[in-house]
Design an enzyme around this catalytic site. Structure first.
Site, PDB file in Angstrom:
ATOM      1  N   ASP A 164      10.061  16.150   5.611  1.00  0.00           N
ATOM      2  CA  ASP A 164      11.198  15.350   6.040  1.00  0.00           C
ATOM      3  C   ASP A 164      10.834  14.599   7.308  1.00  0.00           C
ATOM      4  O   ASP A 164       9.928  15.000   8.057  1.00  0.00           O
ATOM      5  CB  ASP A 164      12.417  16.261   6.305  1.00  0.00           C
ATOM      6  CG  ASP A 164      13.707  15.461   6.442  1.00  0.00           C
ATOM      7  OD1 ASP A 164      13.724  14.290   6.060  1.00  0.00           O
ATOM      8  OD2 ASP A 164      14.693  16.032   6.944  1.00  0.00           O
ATOM      9  N   ILE A 167      14.411  11.783  13.794  1.00  0.00           N
ATOM     10  CA  ILE A 167      14.159  11.309  15.152  1.00  0.00           C
ATOM     11  C   ILE A 167      14.718  12.328  16.138  1.00  0.00           C
ATOM     12  O   ILE A 167      15.870  12.749  16.011  1.00  0.00           O
ATOM     13  CB  ILE A 167      14.813   9.929  15.391  1.00  0.00           C
ATOM     14  CG1 ILE A 167      14.254   8.897  14.413  1.00  0.00           C
ATOM     15  CG2 ILE A 167      14.587   9.466  16.827  1.00  0.00           C
ATOM     16  CD1 ILE A 167      14.909   7.533  14.516  1.00  0.00           C
ATOM     17  N   HIS A 168      13.910  12.735  17.086  1.00  0.00           N
ATOM     18  CA  HIS A 168      14.323  13.660  18.137  1.00  0.00           C
ATOM     19  C   HIS A 168      13.922  13.093  19.494  1.00  0.00           C
ATOM     20  O   HIS A 168      13.018  12.262  19.575  1.00  0.00           O
ATOM     21  CB  HIS A 168      13.666  15.028  17.947  1.00  0.00           C
ATOM     22  CG  HIS A 168      14.057  15.724  16.686  1.00  0.00           C
ATOM     23  ND1 HIS A 168      15.159  16.531  16.592  1.00  0.00           N
ATOM     24  CD2 HIS A 168      13.493  15.708  15.447  1.00  0.00           C
ATOM     25  CE1 HIS A 168      15.261  16.997  15.353  1.00  0.00           C
ATOM     26  NE2 HIS A 168      14.263  16.516  14.645  1.00  0.00           N
ATOM     27  N   ARG A 169      14.582  13.551  20.528  1.00  0.00           N
ATOM     28  CA  ARG A 169      14.153  13.112  21.854  1.00  0.00           C
ATOM     29  C   ARG A 169      12.943  13.949  22.273  1.00  0.00           C
ATOM     30  O   ARG A 169      12.940  15.174  22.183  1.00  0.00           O
ATOM     31  CB  ARG A 169      15.293  13.153  22.864  1.00  0.00           C
ATOM     32  CG  ARG A 169      15.733  14.496  23.374  1.00  0.00           C
ATOM     33  CD  ARG A 169      16.842  14.308  24.424  1.00  0.00           C
ATOM     34  NE  ARG A 169      17.145  15.536  25.118  1.00  0.00           N
ATOM     35  CZ  ARG A 169      18.354  16.077  25.218  1.00  0.00           C
ATOM     36  NH1 ARG A 169      19.394  15.500  24.667  1.00  0.00           N
ATOM     37  NH2 ARG A 169      18.533  17.194  25.895  1.00  0.00           N
ATOM     38  N   GLU A 232      13.716  11.692   3.771  1.00  0.00           N
ATOM     39  CA  GLU A 232      14.367  10.415   4.036  1.00  0.00           C
ATOM     40  C   GLU A 232      13.413   9.215   3.983  1.00  0.00           C
ATOM     41  O   GLU A 232      13.864   8.073   3.939  1.00  0.00           O
ATOM     42  CB  GLU A 232      15.085  10.446   5.392  1.00  0.00           C
ATOM     43  CG  GLU A 232      16.480  11.043   5.346  1.00  0.00           C
ATOM     44  CD  GLU A 232      16.486  12.544   5.610  1.00  0.00           C
ATOM     45  OE1 GLU A 232      15.383  13.124   5.723  1.00  0.00           O
ATOM     46  OE2 GLU A 232      17.574  13.134   5.686  1.00  0.00           O
ATOM     47  N   GLU A 288      22.422   9.338  26.391  1.00  0.00           N
ATOM     48  CA  GLU A 288      22.639   9.562  24.970  1.00  0.00           C
ATOM     49  C   GLU A 288      23.672   8.571  24.439  1.00  0.00           C
ATOM     50  O   GLU A 288      24.330   7.853  25.196  1.00  0.00           O
ATOM     51  CB  GLU A 288      23.094  11.006  24.730  1.00  0.00           C
ATOM     52  CG  GLU A 288      22.045  12.047  25.083  1.00  0.00           C
ATOM     53  CD  GLU A 288      20.950  12.170  24.014  1.00  0.00           C
ATOM     54  OE1 GLU A 288      20.963  11.370  23.054  1.00  0.00           O
ATOM     55  OE2 GLU A 288      20.100  13.063  24.150  1.00  0.00           O
TER      56      GLU A 288
END
Length: 492
Positions: A164, A167-169, A232, A288
């Site tokens: 998979d 997106i992560h910080r 995705e 954020e």
């Protein structure tokens, strides 16, 4: 096919053909806060503190301490640009994404040399240093460190073998370490890391930066539309009508996006947690999507980086957290998820859906409903309940009739002011888990909230009761062709 978009570079080439959609500068810029401070005025939009506006994407060609580096920002910070890059009309984006999610084309592994591996830097080399290799900016002077905000994280579940992208910080912590933040229960790679930790294993991961915008938008789908096991990248494949190309990483057992500008290879370490701001002690992470700078987490996982590969003359891509770019990436898949859920339950009733900028693409949706027969009365509220089911982080739903432009918030507020009564048309659902980044979702704001991240979800029914429709007919203007009068229409 001219201007076919296959990667970041072809996307930028397309924007160059669209007047006012791309700005390039060689004026020197400081990546620590100044770059984002400049773009705030040029085109950030979204929930960024005013003054800001929607404007062109921007390429900075002279980044301090990074000779030869270019940084692109705001590629998707406009619904018009997102539509052009996905080859559809702005109002059809959610429907196009919905169709793509329902007809996925899985990625494929290539055998030929990958563009993303034209230049290779291994962590074992003495001069290896993430701070120098990756021109990651900070958004504000309060940020916990330099953040990679547009990294496509790709990993594989240790049990099932399903992969998979999300997106992560990601914050640079040392010459060969990144912290990665997982929202509890919200992303599949977090579940993969937890399972690997249970097994006492490291989780191989690749982080591809600077890719086809179709991948960036497609990666932001969430359950139940894309459950565990759904890759995705297959959404991006459907959007383009051909599979995303992957290559094997050089130092870990994982794959990466073959035509990315940068790829960071590494492993998520088990039983290691790190404080995001350990190098700065600011107490904050980064801005954020709700428009606030989030607190630094002391429970970030650690990625031990093993290599950085990139194309020749790479372009770093970044995103201002609260900008219109987040609205495009998060909001359009949310629109697609809601549209698909409601359309399956009550075909033809939902005309369109818009996840507005003021909700950061996540907190608010406007549903345009058509009531055709008396029995349709009440179905609009059922559609709102389905929207909450389609996307759990949604907080507010506005319901409007088919004669209201759901993409024009002035028109939505007009409907609220002329078709809505607070004592009859507000439906509240208290005590529901929502999103931890909303500071009002906290017991300190309401005694009825039992835990941080719980909210009162609310429906604002601004539709006309079916038996009252004849009383709410909008002023009927004569149909005329403004093209007969030169200069009447703005340039588009």
């Amino acid at each position: 096919m001219p201007n076919k978009v296959t990667d970041l570079r072809s996307a930028l080439d397309l924007l160059r053909t669209m007047p006012g959609q791309l700005m390039e500068t060689d004026v020197e810029v400081e990546p620590m806060a100044e770059l984002s401070g400049v773009y705030r005025y040029v085109g950030a939009g979204g929930t960024v503190m005013r003054p800001t506006k929607e404007g062109p994407a921007m390429i900075f060609g002279n980044v301090l301490r990074h000779p030869g580096a270019r940084v692109a920002v705001g590629v998707l910070a406009s619904r018009k640009r997102a539509a052009a890059l996905l080859d559809c009309r702005p109002e059809d984006l959610g429907k196009v994404l919905c169709k793509s999610a329902e007809n996925p084309i899985p990625p494929v592994l290539i055998q030929e040399p990958a563009l993303c591996q034209q230049v290779v830097h291994r962590a074992s080399e003495p001069d290896f240093d993430l701070y120098k290799l990756v021109p990651a900016p900070t958004n504000t002077p309060d940020d916990g460190g330099p953040y990679i905000t547009m990294g496509m994280c790709y990993a594989t579940h240790p049990d099932t073998g399903f992969s998979d992208v999300t997106i992560h910080r990601l914050c640079i912590q040392s010459r060969d370490e990144l912290s990665i933040f997982f929202t509890p229960g919200a992303r599949h790679i977090g579940a993969m890391a937890e399972r690997a930790e249970e097994l006492g294993q490291k989780l191989p991961i690749s982080i591809s930066i600077g890719v086809d915008p179709a991948i960036e938008i497609g990666s932001c789908f969430e359950p139940p539309t894309t459950p565990m096991g759904y890759d995705e990248l297959a959404v991006a494949g459907a959007l383009r009508g051909e599979p995303v190309k992957l290559c094997r990483c050089l130092t870990v057992e994982e794959r990466a996006i073959a035509n990315a500008e940068y790829v960071i290879e590494g492993e998520i370490l088990p039983h290691v947690r790190v404080r995001e701001d350990q190098n700065t002690d600011t107490g904050y992470a980064m801005p954020e999507f709700p428009g606030y700078t989030g607190p630094a987490s002391d429970q970030c996982w650690m990625i031990k980086v093993t290599a950085v590969t990139h194309r020749e003359n790479p372009i770093m891509q970044t995103c201002i957290g609260p900008s219109e770019e987040h609205v495009s990436m998060a909001g359009i898949p949310t629109e697609a998820s809601i549209y698909g859920m409601v359309e399956r339950a009550m075909p033809g009733k939902l005309q369109n859906v818009y996840c507005a900028s003021s909700g950061g693409g996540k907190y608010m949706a406007v549903l345009q409903i058509k009531k055709s027969v008396p029995s349709d009365e009440g179905r609009q509220r059922q559609a709102a309940l389905l929207a909450f089911s389609a996307f759990s982080e949604l907080k507010h739903v506005f319901l409007v009739d088919e004669d209201v432009d759901c993409f024009d918030m002035n028109d939505v507020l007009w409907a609220m002011n002329t078709r809505f009564q607070g004592d009859a048309d507000i439906i509240t659902i208290p005590g529901v888990r929502c999103h931890p980044l909303d500071p009002s979702n906290d017991p300190s704001c309401s005694a009825g909230i039992r835990d941080h991240g719980i909210a009162c979800k609310t429906i604002f029914d601004c539709t006309v009761p079916f038996d009252q429709k004849e009383r709410f007919v909008r002023a009927r203007f004569m149909e005329a062709d403004p093209l007969k009068w030169k200069g009447v229409l703005p340039n588009e």
